[in-house]
Write a protein that holds these residues in place. Structure first.
Motif, PDB file in Angstrom:
ATOM      1  N   CYS A  91       0.847  -1.210   0.000  1.00 15.73           N
ATOM      2  CA  CYS A  91       0.000   0.000   0.000  1.00 15.73           C
ATOM      3  C   CYS A  91       0.867   1.239   0.000  1.00 15.73           C
ATOM      4  N   GLU A  95       1.023   4.387  -2.893  1.00 15.28           N
ATOM      5  CA  GLU A  95       0.086   5.210  -2.122  1.00 15.28           C
ATOM      6  C   GLU A  95      -0.843   6.001  -3.062  1.00 15.28           C
ATOM      7  N   ASN A 139      -6.376   0.794   1.212  1.00 15.70           N
ATOM      8  CA  ASN A 139      -5.371   0.852   2.266  1.00 15.70           C
ATOM      9  C   ASN A 139      -5.301  -0.538   2.905  1.00 15.70           C
ATOM     10  N   GLU A 140      -4.599  -0.651   4.021  1.00 14.66           N
ATOM     11  CA  GLU A 140      -4.362  -1.990   4.556  1.00 14.66           C
ATOM     12  C   GLU A 140      -5.598  -2.601   5.233  1.00 14.66           C
TER      13      GLU A 140
END
Ligand code: GRF
Length: 192
Positions: A91, A95, A139-140
């Motif tokens: 991620c 980004e 995102n994570e």
């Protein structure tokens, strides 16, 4: 802009993306990757003349896939029915350059276990009046990145989860290529 698509399943969204981008100047799909060796998406990549790879969940977790994407100079990663969680290092390396599509109006019907028909069954059982699809940054955390676009449909007259699935999929095919290409092309504009 060089794009990789990651998918675990039949790849109808991946096919819609490849079809649209083949006619979009400035956006090239350079790689399709799947964690399932028999996934239909690999055949769809071959039909479209796009390179494809199979990788394992260890390759994803251990950075092998990330290295591969960097080696072929990928700028954007589009998830299209990809069932593994993207690791935090991945991620960070991409980004705001990873998008996912989810077949519900997030945050409703998102999170662990909410994929494919599980989503549409839950929507049907909850007697929702509307459903749709969400395109969001990744995102994570599963299904929690910033939402970019949502397409909505009235499902109050639909009589099964299968019908909801089929109507939502049409929306996905219509909007994912358009929204993704707009974002990708916009990201070429230098930051002032
Ligand atoms: C789509 O419904 C997408 O929203 C979800 O997985 C499904 C993939 O379908 N993330 P396909 O493989 O693109 O046909």
């Amino acid at each position: 802009m060089r794009v990789a698509i990651l998918a675990s399943g039949s790849g109808s969204n991946a096919a819609a993306l490849m079809h649209c981008f083949s006619a979009t100047e400035g956006v090239d799909v350079v790689l399709v990757g799947s964690n399932r060796s028999g996934a239909g998406v690999l055949e769809k990549a071959q039909q479209a003349g796009v390179s494809s790879i199979h990788f394992t969940s260890d390759d994803l977790a251990g950075g092998v896939l990330l290295k591969k994407l960097k080696t072929v100079n990928v700028d954007w990663v589009l998830l299209a029915g990809f069932l593994l969680q993207i690791p935090i290092e991945f991620c960070r390396a991409f980004e705001n350059k990873i998008l996912n599509i989810h077949p519900s109006l997030l945050p409703k019907f998102g999170g662990k276990g909410m994929y494919g028909m599980n989503v549409h069954r839950a929507v049907f059982e909850a007697a929702e009046k509307e459903s749709g699809m969400t395109i969001h940054y990744v995102n994570e955390c599963f299904d929690e990145g910033e939402i970019v676009f949502q397409g909505r449909i009235d499902v109050s007259q639909l009589t099964s989860a299968e019908e909801i699935s089929s109507e939502v999929l049409k929306l996905e095919h219509e909007y994912y290529p358009r929204v993704a290409s707009a974002l990708i092309l916009d990201s070429k504009t230098p930051v002032k």
